[in-house]
Scaffold this motif. Structure first.
Motif, PDB file in Angstrom:
ATOM      1  N   TYR A 275      -4.771 -12.394 -11.384  1.00  0.00           N
ATOM      2  CA  TYR A 275      -4.697 -13.230 -10.186  1.00  0.00           C
ATOM      3  C   TYR A 275      -4.396 -12.361  -8.973  1.00  0.00           C
ATOM      4  CZ  TYR A 275      -4.601 -17.295 -13.204  1.00  0.00           C
ATOM      5  OH  TYR A 275      -4.940 -18.252 -14.126  1.00  0.00           O
TER       6      TYR A 275
ATOM      7  N   ILE B 264      -5.010 -16.659  -6.902  1.00  0.00           N
ATOM      8  CA  ILE B 264      -6.389 -17.051  -7.224  1.00  0.00           C
ATOM      9  C   ILE B 264      -6.904 -16.141  -8.337  1.00  0.00           C
ATOM     10  CG2 ILE B 264      -8.748 -17.278  -6.325  1.00  0.00           C
ATOM     11  CD1 ILE B 264      -7.431 -17.604  -3.518  1.00  0.00           C
ATOM     12  N   CYS B 265      -7.517 -16.755  -9.349  1.00  0.00           N
ATOM     13  CA  CYS B 265      -8.064 -15.980 -10.461  1.00  0.00           C
ATOM     14  C   CYS B 265      -9.143 -15.029  -9.928  1.00  0.00           C
ATOM     15  CB  CYS B 265      -8.646 -16.915 -11.524  1.00  0.00           C
ATOM     16  SG  CYS B 265      -9.209 -16.031 -12.994  1.00  0.00           S
TER      17      CYS B 265
ATOM     18  N   GLU C 159     -12.811 -15.858  -9.622  1.00  0.00           N
ATOM     19  CA  GLU C 159     -13.244 -16.771  -8.559  1.00  0.00           C
ATOM     20  C   GLU C 159     -13.345 -16.091  -7.189  1.00  0.00           C
ATOM     21  OE1 GLU C 159     -10.713 -20.248  -8.598  1.00  0.00           O
ATOM     22  OE2 GLU C 159     -10.695 -20.252 -10.796  1.00  0.00           O
ATOM     23  N   ILE C 160     -12.999 -14.819  -7.126  1.00  0.00           N
ATOM     24  CA  ILE C 160     -13.009 -14.091  -5.856  1.00  0.00           C
ATOM     25  C   ILE C 160     -14.307 -13.290  -5.759  1.00  0.00           C
ATOM     26  CG2 ILE C 160     -11.851 -12.339  -4.467  1.00  0.00           C
ATOM     27  CD1 ILE C 160      -9.230 -13.170  -5.832  1.00  0.00           C
TER      28      ILE C 160
END
Length: 195
Positions: free
Chosen positions: A44, A48-49, A52-53
């Protein structure tokens, strides 16, 4: 390469990582930068994981300073501003001052337009590292990775590099990898990777 690794790094914290070759230090950095993907577990960033970035966001917000940074057979200006929109020369000179690299560039016959050779072959290890610091200043990244940035430098080059690094790391999250414990003395915490 890495198993059962759990750690948390706070914003603006300075972490040192030390360990034998092959312990997974560089692998961890490649995972954080999104170059590798995890096969189990999760990473993370700011809650946010990492999956997902977007890679572009990671590239814009994480800078690396090492002697192995990608350099191109282009000018000093182009290498420093790589990946950025147009940057005025006066700003580049300010950045070079902060990176302890301006005096060197001023002495070159073509200054900022000097071609540095394939992979920076016309520069010493210390000069390449200071160019990496300048690139990190231009990007204004929130996370700085120092991967053996001072390894194999002579004492004068190391002194100049340390001055540039001190200014670069103020108010940023820093992860520094080193083989020598003395290199990490200014860190908030030191993690030891073994086996």
């Amino acid at each position: 390469a890495l198993q059962n690794v759990t750690l948390s790094i706070k914003e603006n914290e300075k972490i040192g990582i030390i360990g034998y070759s092959g312990a997974g230090k560089s692998t961890l950095m490649k995972l954080l930068r999104g170059f590798y993907t995890v096969t189990s577990g999760e990473i993370y960033l700011g809650g946010i994981c990492l999956k997902e970035i977007k890679p572009k966001f990671l590239a814009e917000n994480i800078s690396e300073v090492s002697q192995m940074i990608p350099l191109f057979h282009r000018s000093i200006r182009e290498n420093i501003t790589y990946g950025c929109d147009a940057v005025a020369d006066d700003k580049i000179w300010q950045i070079l001052e902060r990176a302890q690299f301006a005096n060197y560039v001023k002495k070159l016959p073509n200054g900022l337009d000097t071609i540095i050779g394939v992979r920076g072959s016309k520069l010493s290890g210390g000069e390449r590292a200071r160019l990496a610091i300048a690139r990190a200043f231009i990007k204004n990244s929130k996370i700085i990775i120092l991967d053996e940035a001072t390894a194999s430098l002579d004492s004068e080059s190391e002194f100049l590099l340390q001055k540039g690094l001190e200014e670069l790391t103020v108010g940023r999250t820093v992860i520094a990898i080193a083989h020598r414990l003395s290199t990490l003395r200014s860190m908030d915490r030191i993690l030891v990777f073994e086996k």
